[in-house]
Motif scaffolding. Sequence first.
Motif, PDB file in Angstrom:
ATOM      1  N   GLY A  50       0.657  -1.511  -0.132  1.00  0.00           N
ATOM      2  CA  GLY A  50      -0.313  -0.192   0.366  1.00  0.00           C
ATOM      3  C   GLY A  50       0.679   1.590   0.194  1.00  0.00           C
ATOM      4  O   GLY A  50       1.041   1.780   0.977  1.00  0.00           O
ATOM      5  N   HIS A  68      -7.003   9.359  -2.768  1.00  0.00           N
ATOM      6  CA  HIS A  68      -7.121   7.878  -3.740  1.00  0.00           C
ATOM      7  C   HIS A  68      -6.434   7.769  -5.612  1.00  0.00           C
ATOM      8  O   HIS A  68      -6.643   7.654  -5.218  1.00  0.00           O
ATOM      9  CB  HIS A  68      -8.322   7.996  -4.218  1.00  0.00           C
ATOM     10  N   THR A  89     -12.711   3.727  -5.706  1.00  0.00           N
ATOM     11  CA  THR A  89     -12.625   4.183  -4.347  1.00  0.00           C
ATOM     12  C   THR A  89     -13.056   5.499  -3.850  1.00  0.00           C
ATOM     13  O   THR A  89     -13.137   5.580  -2.469  1.00  0.00           O
ATOM     14  CB  THR A  89     -11.000   3.894  -4.299  1.00  0.00           C
ATOM     15  N   PHE A  97      -6.571   6.257   2.959  1.00  0.00           N
ATOM     16  CA  PHE A  97      -4.967   6.737   2.102  1.00  0.00           C
ATOM     17  C   PHE A  97      -5.143   8.264   3.212  1.00  0.00           C
ATOM     18  O   PHE A  97      -5.737   8.645   3.830  1.00  0.00           O
ATOM     19  CB  PHE A  97      -6.391   7.018   1.355  1.00  0.00           C
ATOM     20  N   SER A  99      -2.417  10.928   2.065  1.00  0.00           N
ATOM     21  CA  SER A  99      -1.026  11.738   1.071  1.00  0.00           C
ATOM     22  C   SER A  99      -0.216  12.441   1.865  1.00  0.00           C
ATOM     23  O   SER A  99      -0.300  12.913   2.644  1.00  0.00           O
ATOM     24  CB  SER A  99      -2.501  12.463   0.662  1.00  0.00           C
ATOM     25  N   PHE A 116      -1.982   3.421   1.286  1.00  0.00           N
ATOM     26  CA  PHE A 116      -3.659   3.200   1.781  1.00  0.00           C
ATOM     27  C   PHE A 116      -3.383   1.568   1.870  1.00  0.00           C
ATOM     28  O   PHE A 116      -2.643   1.251   2.031  1.00  0.00           O
ATOM     29  CB  PHE A 116      -3.555   2.942  -0.015  1.00  0.00           C
ATOM     30  N   ASP A 117      -4.344   1.565   2.403  1.00  0.00           N
ATOM     31  CA  ASP A 117      -4.512   0.399   3.923  1.00  0.00           C
ATOM     32  C   ASP A 117      -5.782  -0.866   2.077  1.00  0.00           C
ATOM     33  O   ASP A 117      -6.971  -0.441   2.079  1.00  0.00           O
ATOM     34  CB  ASP A 117      -5.355   0.868   4.295  1.00  0.00           C
ATOM     35  N   ILE A 121      -9.522  -1.226   1.792  1.00  0.00           N
ATOM     36  CA  ILE A 121     -10.501  -1.528   0.449  1.00  0.00           C
ATOM     37  C   ILE A 121     -11.369  -1.922   0.446  1.00  0.00           C
ATOM     38  O   ILE A 121     -11.908  -2.613  -0.778  1.00  0.00           O
ATOM     39  CB  ILE A 121      -9.333  -0.557  -1.097  1.00  0.00           C
TER      40      ILE A 121
END
Length: 165
Positions: A50, A68, A89, A97, A99, A116-117, A121
């Motif tokens: 991720g 995303h 997403t 998420f 950033s 991101f996980d 998701i």
Amino acid sequence: MFERFKKKSSKVVQLQSPLTGKVIPLSEVPDEAFAGGFMGQGVAIEPAEGRLVAPFDGTVAHVIKTRHAVMLEDNATGLQYLFHIGINTVGLKGEGFTSHVEAGDSVKAGQTLIEFDRDAIKAAGYPVVTPIIVTNGDELASSVEGHTGNVTAGSDYVLSVTLKS
């Protein structure tokens, strides 16, 4: 005297992978906007981890507010790329998420853009496949060729873009 008849050589730009995972053709993405090429040419990656990293030194053109997706511009060529983590997403409203960049930021190759996980998701029912699109290819590129197979972020190439002369 014959110099003016010489063919200009085309410049080919190689895009390093921003993710570790498996590259698939865009046509296999479960979203018609991407699969049909309506967003532009490119490839997609099934991420193994991720973490999305900058594939080149450039400038962040845009970060989608739900974190995303991000657009980067290659300072050397002017090419812009969209990195869109997962399909639909946006429905997660930013959950899963993180950033690490904002629009206007300068980034270096290898720098983390978004974490991101993947499990969250998938658990929410969204595909994690990540399209990588050349958004201004119609203007600047004569061809975009994708490379498929397993890739490691920062060391394998996913796209070859031939610039218009």
